[in-house]
Design a protein around this motif. Sequence first.
Motif, PDB file in Angstrom:
ATOM      1  N   ALA A 190       0.821  -1.109  -0.104  1.00  0.00           N
ATOM      2  CA  ALA A 190       0.098   0.086  -0.035  1.00  0.00           C
ATOM      3  C   ALA A 190       0.833   1.227   0.156  1.00  0.00           C
ATOM      4  O   ALA A 190       0.562   2.088  -0.613  1.00  0.00           O
ATOM      5  N   CYS A 191       1.972   1.167   0.920  1.00  0.00           N
ATOM      6  CA  CYS A 191       2.880   2.440   0.728  1.00  0.00           C
ATOM      7  C   CYS A 191       3.363   2.593  -0.668  1.00  0.00           C
ATOM      8  O   CYS A 191       3.686   3.799  -1.306  1.00  0.00           O
TER       9      CYS A 191
ATOM     10  N   ALA B 206       0.899   4.269  -2.852  1.00  0.00           N
ATOM     11  CA  ALA B 206       0.220   5.379  -2.504  1.00  0.00           C
ATOM     12  C   ALA B 206       0.190   6.771  -3.367  1.00  0.00           C
ATOM     13  O   ALA B 206       1.193   7.031  -3.935  1.00  0.00           O
TER      14      ALA B 206
ATOM     15  N   ASP C 203      -0.787   9.708  -2.784  1.00  0.00           N
ATOM     16  CA  ASP C 203      -0.473  11.152  -2.183  1.00  0.00           C
ATOM     17  C   ASP C 203      -0.098  11.049  -0.768  1.00  0.00           C
ATOM     18  O   ASP C 203      -0.086   9.690  -0.305  1.00  0.00           O
TER      19      ASP C 203
ATOM     20  N   SER D 297      -2.357   9.026   1.937  1.00  0.00           N
ATOM     21  CA  SER D 297      -2.381   7.454   1.890  1.00  0.00           C
ATOM     22  C   SER D 297      -1.251   6.848   2.347  1.00  0.00           C
ATOM     23  O   SER D 297      -1.242   5.683   2.822  1.00  0.00           O
ATOM     24  N   LEU D 298      -0.056   7.637   2.048  1.00  0.00           N
ATOM     25  CA  LEU D 298       1.214   7.090   2.513  1.00  0.00           C
ATOM     26  C   LEU D 298       1.385   7.281   4.120  1.00  0.00           C
ATOM     27  O   LEU D 298       1.829   5.995   4.540  1.00  0.00           O
TER      28      LEU D 298
ATOM     29  N   THR E 197      -1.128   6.855   6.023  1.00  0.00           N
ATOM     30  CA  THR E 197      -2.003   5.930   6.819  1.00  0.00           C
ATOM     31  C   THR E 197      -1.239   4.289   6.235  1.00  0.00           C
ATOM     32  O   THR E 197      -1.488   3.656   7.351  1.00  0.00           O
ATOM     33  N   ALA E 198      -0.589   4.177   5.253  1.00  0.00           N
ATOM     34  CA  ALA E 198      -0.137   2.933   4.920  1.00  0.00           C
ATOM     35  C   ALA E 198       0.927   2.728   6.129  1.00  0.00           C
ATOM     36  O   ALA E 198       1.282   1.616   6.371  1.00  0.00           O
ATOM     37  N   ARG E 199       1.764   3.694   6.323  1.00  0.00           N
ATOM     38  CA  ARG E 199       2.985   3.699   7.117  1.00  0.00           C
ATOM     39  C   ARG E 199       2.347   3.307   8.594  1.00  0.00           C
ATOM     40  O   ARG E 199       3.159   2.651   9.086  1.00  0.00           O
TER      41      ARG E 199
ATOM     42  N   GLN F 206       1.957  -0.319   8.486  1.00  0.00           N
ATOM     43  CA  GLN F 206       3.253  -1.201   8.646  1.00  0.00           C
ATOM     44  C   GLN F 206       3.889  -0.873   9.850  1.00  0.00           C
ATOM     45  O   GLN F 206       4.659  -1.942  10.162  1.00  0.00           O
TER      46      GLN F 206
ATOM     47  N   HIS G 101       9.001   4.507  -4.545  1.00  0.00           N
ATOM     48  CA  HIS G 101       8.084   3.605  -4.438  1.00  0.00           C
ATOM     49  C   HIS G 101       8.752   2.252  -4.291  1.00  0.00           C
ATOM     50  O   HIS G 101       8.252   1.283  -3.513  1.00  0.00           O
TER      51      HIS G 101
END
Length: 451
Positions: free
Chosen positions: A85-86, A89, A91, A94-95, A97-99, A102, A158
Motif C-alpha cells: 500500500a505504501c 500510495a 498522495d 495515503s502514504l 495511513t499505510a505507514r 506498516q 516507491h
Amino acid sequence: MSSRSLALAAGAAFLSMLDTSIANLAFPDLGRDFGTPVHGLTWIVTLYTVLFAAVLAPSGRLADLAGPRRMYLLGTGLFAVASLACALAPDLPSLLTARAFQGAGAGAMIPASLAVLLHGTPAEGRARAIGLWSAVGALAAAVGPSVGGLLVDTFSWHSLFLVNVPVALALVFGARRLPPGGTGGRLPDLLGTLLLAAGLGLLALGVSQGSEWGWTDPRTLGVLVSGAAATAGTLLRSARHPVPALDVSLWRVPAFTTASVVSFLYGAAFYPWMLVGVLVLTRLWGYDALTAGLAMTPGAITAAAGAIALSRLASPRTAIVLGGVLMTMSAGWFWLALDPEPDFLAFWLPCGLLVGLGMGALATGISGASALSAGPARFAAATGLTTTARQFGGALGVAVLAALLAADDLGLDAFLSVYLFCGVTAVLAGAVGLALPARPQPVPTSEGAPA
C-alpha cells in the motif's frame, strides 16, 4: 539454536528495523512529488514509530499467550500488505495511513521474532542469540539509508516499500512449520492499546508543531496535555486490568525498569541521528541519494560488529555504558567540527565508524538486559515493553528534530542543535545504564514467584 528459528527471527528484525530509516533518503523526492517541506515529511517516520510502539507491548503479551507463530504470521502478513500500500500510495495522506499500518505490523513482528528465537535456544546460548538478533536489527537500521539511496537513485521512492513484499511473504511461508506454542488466556486490553497509540501520537504532534504553533498556544498545550493524559490512562488501566496492554508488573524489578529508561533515551538519540545525517549529506553537502546512502554504510558495519562482539565479551551494563560514551563522543565531534564544506575521509568516516560502534553496543546491551531479566514465559512481553520505550523515545526525538528544523529552515545551526540533543540523550542513556546490576535478575511473576 535452530537455523530456521534464527533465520526467521533475523529476517523479521531486519525488515522491521530497516523501515525505520530506509525512507530517510526519499525525503527530497517525496517533497517534490507531494509539495511538502521536510519537517512535514517527518511524519513518515513518526507514524511508523508511534504505531510500532503502541502495538509492541500488547503484541508481546499476545505472542506469549497465543504463541509466537501466530503473532509472527499476523505481523509479517500485515507488514507485507501495508508495504504494498505504501508503494502504491497516490498522495501523502495515503502514504501516511499505510505507514501507520506498516508500523503496526512491525510492532507485532519484533517480540514474536525474539520469542521464536529464544524458545528454540538452550539457556546457555541465549545471550549469544540475543546478540545476533540485536546485531541484525542494528545493522538494518544503520544500513537503511544506503539501501534507500541505492533504490531511490536506481528506481524511485516507491521501490523502498515494494522491496519488502517478497521478503515478508517468504518469511510467512517459512514460519508455517514452526510449533504453535502459547500458554492460552484472554486477549490484552484493546482500549489500553488504543489509548497508548493516541497518547504517543499526540505527544509527538505537540512537540513537532510547538515551534510553528507556539509553545504557549492553546493548540500545543491541549495536544500535549491530552497526550500525557492518554498515556497516563494506559498506565493506570494496565496496573488494574487482568490482561493489560502494558505488563507493568515487569517494572517491579529495578533492572528491567532501568533497561526501559535506557531504551527510551537510546531511541530519542538514535532516530533523529539517522535522519539528520541524511539531511546533512544531501542538503548541506549536496550529495546525491546514492552517494549519501553509501556514506552512511561504514557505521552500519561497526554497529553490527559491535553488537555481536559485545554480546559475547561484555555484560549488558558494560555494553550500555560504553555505547553511551561512544555515541556522546561522536555527537560532540559533530557539534564541534561539522562544516558546510564536505569532508568525508577526515571527518565523516571516522565519526561514522565510532557512532556505529556505540549504537551497536547500546542495542545489544538493552536487548540483553531486558530479555534476560524475564523468564521464558515472558520473553516476548519483556522485549515488547523495552522496544516500546525505544520507539516512544524515537517518536519524540524525531518530533524534536522536526521542531528544530522548522525553526531554522535546514541551516547549519539547526543541524548542530540536533546533534547536541542526541549527545545529551546518549550521555543520559549511558549514565542510567550504570544502575544496572552486573547480571540481570529474574523478573517475578504476578504471583510473586520467579518467572
